[in-house]
Design an enzyme around this catalytic site. Structure first.
Site, mmCIF file in Angstrom:
data_model
loop_
_atom_site.group_PDB
_atom_site.id
_atom_site.type_symbol
_atom_site.label_atom_id
_atom_site.label_comp_id
_atom_site.label_asym_id
_atom_site.label_seq_id
_atom_site.Cartn_x
_atom_site.Cartn_y
_atom_site.Cartn_z
ATOM 1 N N ALA A 123 -8.517 85.402 21.006
ATOM 2 C CA ALA A 123 -7.285 84.611 20.988
ATOM 3 C C ALA A 123 -6.642 84.690 19.608
ATOM 4 O O ALA A 123 -7.282 85.058 18.626
ATOM 5 C CB ALA A 123 -7.591 83.165 21.346
ATOM 6 N N CYS A 124 -5.375 84.324 19.545
ATOM 7 C CA CYS A 124 -4.620 84.308 18.296
ATOM 8 C C CYS A 124 -5.382 83.506 17.241
ATOM 9 O O CYS A 124 -5.914 82.446 17.554
ATOM 10 C CB CYS A 124 -3.253 83.677 18.560
ATOM 11 S SG CYS A 124 -2.167 83.723 17.141
ATOM 12 N N PRO A 125 -5.515 84.006 16.053
ATOM 13 C CA PRO A 125 -4.888 85.172 15.444
ATOM 14 C C PRO A 125 -5.756 86.430 15.480
ATOM 15 O O PRO A 125 -5.478 87.387 14.764
ATOM 16 C CB PRO A 125 -4.669 84.724 14.002
ATOM 17 C CG PRO A 125 -5.901 83.915 13.712
ATOM 18 C CD PRO A 125 -6.185 83.177 15.023
#
Length: 80
Positions: free
Chosen positions: A16-18
């Site tokens: 998932a981000c980042p």
């Protein structure tokens, strides 16, 4: 893409981000001008993140494609 020096594939699926952009930046630090980096991700936010990262670093987004089970972003390194 005749001017490609090296093609690096970065598999960031499930991150998932980042995470995907962090993985992209890591590959970029090892790259040279003319290299192509292919990023695989599953986080839909990567589409906008890749565009923003390329604009900020002055590199080229060749393509961003949703391929069903993954999003594939292809970038060309224009500057270091």
């Amino acid at each position: 893409m005749a001017d490609v020096k090296e093609h690096t594939m970065v598999d960031s699926r499930g991150s998932a981000c980042p995470g995907p952009i962090t993985d992209l930046a890591r590959a970029y630090r090892r790259s040279k001008v003319g290299d192509v980096i292919e990023l695989w991700a599953t986080d839909p936010g990567v589409k906008g993140d890749v565009q923003a990262w390329a604009a900020k670093t002055k590199n080229e987004v060749v393509s961003v494609e949703d391929q069903g089970d993954k999003i594939v972003s292809v970038l060309r390194v224009l500057r270091r």
